[in-house]
Motif scaffolding. Sequence first.
Motif, short mmCIF file in Angstrom:
data_model
loop_
_atom_site.label_atom_id
_atom_site.label_comp_id
_atom_site.label_asym_id
_atom_site.label_seq_id
_atom_site.Cartn_x
_atom_site.Cartn_y
_atom_site.Cartn_z
N MET A 93 0.82 -1.20 0.00
CA MET A 93 0.00 0.00 0.00
C MET A 93 0.86 1.26 0.00
SD MET A 93 -3.11 -0.57 -0.58
CE MET A 93 -3.55 1.15 -0.46
N ARG A 120 -6.43 1.97 2.39
CA ARG A 120 -6.13 0.61 2.87
C ARG A 120 -6.33 -0.44 1.78
NH1 ARG A 120 -3.56 3.01 6.05
NH2 ARG A 120 -4.27 3.61 8.10
N SER A 121 -6.88 0.01 0.64
CA SER A 121 -7.13 -0.91 -0.47
C SER A 121 -7.03 -0.15 -1.79
CB SER A 121 -8.52 -1.54 -0.34
OG SER A 121 -9.51 -0.56 -0.58
N LEU A 122 -6.99 -0.90 -2.87
CA LEU A 122 -6.99 -0.27 -4.19
C LEU A 122 -8.24 0.57 -4.40
CD1 LEU A 122 -5.64 -3.17 -6.42
CD2 LEU A 122 -4.47 -1.06 -5.80
N ASP A 123 -9.35 0.09 -3.88
CA ASP A 123 -10.59 0.83 -4.03
C ASP A 123 -10.51 2.21 -3.39
OD1 ASP A 123 -13.28 0.77 -5.10
OD2 ASP A 123 -13.96 0.78 -3.01
N ASP A 124 -9.79 2.32 -2.27
CA ASP A 124 -9.62 3.61 -1.60
C ASP A 124 -8.84 4.61 -2.46
OD1 ASP A 124 -10.92 2.54 0.62
OD2 ASP A 124 -9.06 2.16 1.71
#
Length: 129
Positions: free
Chosen positions: A61, A109-113
Motif C-alpha cells: 500500500m 487501505r485498499s486499491l478501491d480507496d
Amino acid sequence: MAQLLDPALIEREGTTAPISEIARFLSDHLGAQATAYVAGVKGAAQVAKWIEGGTPPKGQMTRLRLRDAYRAARLLVTAYDEATAEAWFFGSNSRLDDEAPAWVLRHARSLDDLRMVVPAAKAFARARA
C-alpha cells in the motif's frame, strides 16, 4: 501556459519508475514531509532513504500510495506549478467527498480507496487546458 503531458506517458512512468525516482520527484515538488505524509510513514528520513536507493517501502500500500501520488503530482506540476499541486493535495476536493487528496492517499487501505485520486487530478489538470 504550461502544457499537459500525455496521461498515458505519466501512467507508464508511475508504473515503471523505481520507487527512488518516484520519491525524489514527490520530495522535489511537494516536499519530503508531504511525501512522507501521503505515503503513510512517520517522517522525511524514511523518504530520504528511499531516494538514496536504500530499503524500499515495506508494504504494498505504501508503494501504491507513492505511485498514485506521483501520477497526480506529475499531472498537476506540468499543468500548473508546484504551489498549485501542493494546494490541490492538501485542499478539500469535491471529487473525493470533500477530503484532501493527501488525506485520501495516506489513509488508503485498499486499491478501491485509491481509485479516485488520479482521476480527480486529471480532471483538475484538464481544466487548465
